[in-house]
Design a protein around this motif. Structure first.
Motif, PDB file in Angstrom:
ATOM      1  N   LYS A  48      41.682   3.539 -14.434  1.00  0.00           N
ATOM      2  CA  LYS A  48      40.964   4.756 -14.810  1.00  0.00           C
ATOM      3  C   LYS A  48      41.664   5.458 -15.976  1.00  0.00           C
ATOM      4  O   LYS A  48      41.005   6.089 -16.812  1.00  0.00           O
ATOM      5  N   ALA A  49      42.973   5.336 -16.039  1.00  0.00           N
ATOM      6  CA  ALA A  49      43.723   5.975 -17.123  1.00  0.00           C
ATOM      7  C   ALA A  49      43.364   5.388 -18.484  1.00  0.00           C
ATOM      8  O   ALA A  49      43.482   6.056 -19.516  1.00  0.00           O
ATOM      9  N   GLU A  50      42.911   4.128 -18.501  1.00  0.00           N
ATOM     10  CA  GLU A  50      42.580   3.446 -19.753  1.00  0.00           C
ATOM     11  C   GLU A  50      41.185   3.806 -20.245  1.00  0.00           C
ATOM     12  O   GLU A  50      40.851   3.585 -21.412  1.00  0.00           O
ATOM     13  N   MET A  51      40.356   4.354 -19.357  1.00  0.00           N
ATOM     14  CA  MET A  51      38.969   4.643 -19.700  1.00  0.00           C
ATOM     15  C   MET A  51      38.881   5.974 -20.436  1.00  0.00           C
ATOM     16  O   MET A  51      39.036   7.033 -19.835  1.00  0.00           O
ATOM     17  N   ASN A  52      38.618   5.919 -21.742  1.00  0.00           N
ATOM     18  CA  ASN A  52      38.543   7.146 -22.534  1.00  0.00           C
ATOM     19  C   ASN A  52      37.167   7.379 -23.136  1.00  0.00           C
ATOM     20  O   ASN A  52      36.990   8.251 -23.975  1.00  0.00           O
ATOM     21  N   ARG A  53      36.178   6.581 -22.707  1.00  0.00           N
ATOM     22  CA  ARG A  53      34.797   6.786 -23.154  1.00  0.00           C
ATOM     23  C   ARG A  53      33.855   6.218 -22.109  1.00  0.00           C
ATOM     24  O   ARG A  53      34.276   5.544 -21.169  1.00  0.00           O
ATOM     25  N   SER A  54      32.562   6.450 -22.266  1.00  0.00           N
ATOM     26  CA  SER A  54      31.615   6.132 -21.188  1.00  0.00           C
ATOM     27  C   SER A  54      31.047   4.717 -21.252  1.00  0.00           C
ATOM     28  O   SER A  54      30.695   4.145 -20.231  1.00  0.00           O
ATOM     29  N   TYR A  55      30.884   4.132 -22.441  1.00  0.00           N
ATOM     30  CA  TYR A  55      30.302   2.784 -22.606  1.00  0.00           C
ATOM     31  C   TYR A  55      28.950   2.685 -21.890  1.00  0.00           C
ATOM     32  O   TYR A  55      28.727   1.852 -21.009  1.00  0.00           O
ATOM     33  N   ASN A  56      28.013   3.530 -22.302  1.00  0.00           N
ATOM     34  CA  ASN A  56      26.730   3.609 -21.614  1.00  0.00           C
ATOM     35  C   ASN A  56      25.794   2.444 -21.891  1.00  0.00           C
ATOM     36  O   ASN A  56      24.711   2.368 -21.308  1.00  0.00           O
ATOM     37  N   GLY A  57      26.184   1.521 -22.772  1.00  0.00           N
ATOM     38  CA  GLY A  57      25.374   0.328 -22.998  1.00  0.00           C
ATOM     39  C   GLY A  57      25.781  -0.842 -22.122  1.00  0.00           C
ATOM     40  O   GLY A  57      25.217  -1.931 -22.216  1.00  0.00           O
ATOM     41  N   ILE A  58      26.783  -0.619 -21.254  1.00  0.00           N
ATOM     42  CA  ILE A  58      27.242  -1.661 -20.332  1.00  0.00           C
ATOM     43  C   ILE A  58      26.760  -1.289 -18.933  1.00  0.00           C
ATOM     44  O   ILE A  58      27.062  -0.201 -18.426  1.00  0.00           O
ATOM     45  N   TYR A  59      26.007  -2.195 -18.314  1.00  0.00           N
ATOM     46  CA  TYR A  59      25.501  -1.956 -16.958  1.00  0.00           C
ATOM     47  C   TYR A  59      26.075  -2.998 -16.011  1.00  0.00           C
ATOM     48  O   TYR A  59      25.989  -4.206 -16.271  1.00  0.00           O
ATOM     49  N   ASN A  60      26.666  -2.520 -14.926  1.00  0.00           N
ATOM     50  CA  ASN A  60      27.246  -3.390 -13.906  1.00  0.00           C
ATOM     51  C   ASN A  60      26.431  -3.240 -12.625  1.00  0.00           C
ATOM     52  O   ASN A  60      26.396  -2.158 -12.030  1.00  0.00           O
ATOM     53  N   ILE A  61      25.797  -4.307 -12.206  1.00  0.00           N
ATOM     54  CA  ILE A  61      24.958  -4.270 -11.005  1.00  0.00           C
ATOM     55  C   ILE A  61      25.741  -4.936  -9.875  1.00  0.00           C
ATOM     56  O   ILE A  61      26.110  -6.115  -9.972  1.00  0.00           O
ATOM     57  N   VAL A  62      26.009  -4.175  -8.825  1.00  0.00           N
ATOM     58  CA  VAL A  62      26.870  -4.653  -7.739  1.00  0.00           C
ATOM     59  C   VAL A  62      26.216  -4.393  -6.386  1.00  0.00           C
ATOM     60  O   VAL A  62      25.432  -3.454  -6.230  1.00  0.00           O
ATOM     61  N   GLY A  63      26.543  -5.232  -5.422  1.00  0.00           N
ATOM     62  CA  GLY A  63      26.101  -5.033  -4.044  1.00  0.00           C
ATOM     63  C   GLY A  63      27.047  -4.094  -3.315  1.00  0.00           C
ATOM     64  O   GLY A  63      28.266  -4.204  -3.468  1.00  0.00           O
TER      65      GLY A  63
END
Length: 608
Positions: A227-242
């Motif tokens: 989480k510390a590495e995440m400095n932006r949202s990247y809203n064009g990446i979608y992760n679909i998980v169960g």
């Protein structure tokens, strides 16, 4: 929360309708099943006009096409090295893609290999689509990099593979010079999903493609960055998980790991009150896809997997402990190859030789013993043919029981059977597990007006509240997406009850233990389980607030921030006593396995 998601998805769909020309075609995705050796196929839509919109707008048809591309990219090792990439080659050719470049499909797998397919599609409106598919199954020794978390802010194994894919994309662009502007389309499944996710991040961060032109749809995506590495949202990446797929939860969120982009969650019976309504279409599609096989969700197995993960977390509290010992155990056990039992034997031998790992496992010995007992108990029931149809799935192997929620055919069934994403994906992550002993009946009512009753002592998955049998203990799964009231009637003068409160995708939880519920008459105990987990449940007896006292006389229920088992000591003792004695079950199971082996051998001889 689901209403908010519905509004968001509706806006995306409305905008998509305005920009999409009616040029949609159908592509056939083909892949070899994971749990069965059969080849399966299904049709997905495809339309280049999807890529004219901003990537930050979710498009469900594009998600369906991305899933088709992801599973087509699986290596089909039964076709031999020369042809194991034929399915993704065919998929891209159907879409009109050109200059298709497959890499490392024709090589034996190793820790540092990664199969990819890269191709371009010129667009009539100008520019081109660059498709990047990462192989997510049949990757053999590539699995070893899954265990290599490393000590940095990114998962080292996934990141190293992503760098190789990134370099291939750069080399491809230099060789073929696709028409500008380029929209890049990435997809992957499981390990490949994590690699595709990291690749998309690298492409955006290095300004290879604008974020608005980077379309990444990944499935069953493991965590791969802190989480510390995440400095932006990247809203064009979608992760679909169960919700109940364990793979997207590792590396653990408790270790501060996450994944880039927007995570969309497929519902589960544990978390969603409307699950059974949604399940109908998914079950029908699953049967169509698999040639008639039945998809049976299994909250009992989900409980078992969750407890095994808790054993791991309680033995290995942080990533440093993992890297110093457990990583070597897992890697060398997997490298031993062969059957699951051979890998387990190799792992046990390695654990014994490593004091750090052994000490952590020793602390969880009682829990492991209980879990092993439950597995043996259920498997013997299946072998006898007396397993409850609402408990473990009788036709399935132990491995397929445990891994069911991660299988691609499950994801395909959910994603392809629903065309309205606002009704499919859930924002409900909270749920409760209620373990019962000495209580004979429960009546429940939900805030939306739904109600039902359960006769405790038997499994029942037909209602919003699900009953699972674990030995002689009944475990209820109660979604926390709305308020529920439960009335319990005792079948003895004293009873025990335990509530665990979870967030899907996490192992840390709150545990409330009610060790001594005493009854002076035939009245019921009334529980109020509020929506969400912010408030504690309340309990009344014959309309009067009930004073809960544990063994030490404390007024409040026992609170435990990190419980290790969904059974209190009293419940566990009762549970184990009903297993007829573990040694007896082990002996019986061994005899039955030998008889089955002898029977199968005679059948083979008769065929010969």
């Amino acid at each position: 929360m689901r209403k908010l998601l519905s509004f968001f998805m509706s806006c995306c769909l409305l905008f998509g309708t305005m920009v999409t020309a009616r040029s949609e075609q159908k592509l056939t995705a083909v892949f070899r099943g994971v749990s069965v050796p059969d080849v399966m196929s299904f049709e997905v839509p495809f339309d280049t006009s999807w890529f004219l919109a901003d990537s930050e707008q979710y498009r469900h048809p594009l998600a369906q096409a991305s899933l088709g591309m992801a599973v087509s990219a699986f290596r089909d090792n039964q076709l031999g090295l020369e042809h194991c990439g034929d399915h993704i080659q065919s998929f891209l050719e159907q879409g009109g893609f050109q200059n298709i470049q497959l890499q490392e499909y024709d090589q034996p797998t190793a820790k540092d290999t990664i199969g990819t397919a890269i191709a371009t599609l010129p667009m009539k409106s100008g520019g081109s689509v660059l498709a990047v598919a990462v192989s997510g199954s049949g990757y053999g020794l590539e699995w070893l990099s899954n265990f290599d978390i490393g000590g940095a802010n990114v998962h080292q194994g996934f990141n190293d593979s992503a760098k190789r894919v990134y370099e291939r994309i750069q080399a491809y662009l230099s060789e073929y010079h696709p028409a500008q502007p380029i929209r890049v389309w990435l997809s992957g499944y499981s390990r490949a999903a994590a690699v595709a996710n990291r690749t998309a991040v690298l492409l955006i961060e290095q300004n290879v493609f604008p974020e608005s032109q980077t379309f990444a749809y990944t499935f069953a995506t493991p965590n791969n960055v802190t989480k510390a590495e995440m400095n932006r949202s990247y809203n064009g990446i979608y992760n679909i998980v169960g919700q109940c797929d364990p793979v997207p939860t590792v590396p653990l969120e408790e270790w501060e790991y996450t994944k880039a982009g927007v995570t969309l969650r497929i519902p589960a019976q544990e978390t969603d009150s409307d699950y059974l309504d949604l399940l109908k279409d998914a079950k029908a599609y699953y049967a169509h896809l698999t040639g008639g096989a039945a998809y049976e969700n299994n909250p009992g197995v989900n409980w078992l997997v969750r407890q095994l993960c808790l054993v791991f977390l309680n033995s290995c509290h942080n990533v440093n402990t993992y890297s110093d010992g457990f990583q070597q155990v897992l890697s060398e056990s997997f490298a031993a190859g062969g059957s699951l039992s051979q890998m387990l034997i190799a792992g046990i031998g390695k654990i014994i030789s490593m004091p750090l790992v052994l000490s952590g496992i020793k602390n969880q010995a009682n829990v492991l013993w209980t879990l092993a007992s439950e597995v043996i108990y259920q498997q013997v029931q299946v072998m006898f043919g007396v397993s409850d149809s609402n408990s473990w799935n009788a036709p399935a192997t132990l491995l397929s029981q445990v891994a069911l929620e991660h299988y691609p055919q499950v994801y395909i069934a959910w994603v392809m059977s629903h065309d309205r994403p606002q009704e499919l994906y859930t924002t409900s992550r909270s749920f409760r597990l209620v373990a019962l002993n000495g209580l004979g009946k429960v009546e429940w009512k939900a805030a939306d007006g739904a109600f039902g009753s359960l006769a405790l002592g038997q499994a029942d998955k037909s209602q919003a509240i699900c009953a699972v049998m674990l030995g002689g203990v009944t475990l209820l799964t109660v979604p926390a997406d709305q308020k529920y009231t439960l009335d319990f009637w005792p079948d003895s003068e004293s009873a025990s009850l335990q509530i665990e409160e979870y967030q899907a995708g996490m192992l840390s939880h709150r545990k409330l233990t009610y060790d001594s519920l005493t009854f002076s008459d035939k009245g019921s105990v009334h529980f109020i389980l509020p929506k969400g987990l912010e408030e504690l449940p309340t309990v009344e007896y014959n309309g009067v607030p009930y004073t809960i006292r544990n063994a030490e006389g404390a007024i409040d229920p026992t609170l435990d921030a990190m419980g290790s088992l969904a059974l209190s000591d009293g419940l566990a003792a009762n549970f184990l006593s009903l297993l007829l004695g573990v040694p007896a079950v082990v002996l019986l199971g061994s005899v039955l396995l030998l008889l089955r082996h002898h029977h199968n051998k005679k059948k083979e001889q008769a065929k010969g």
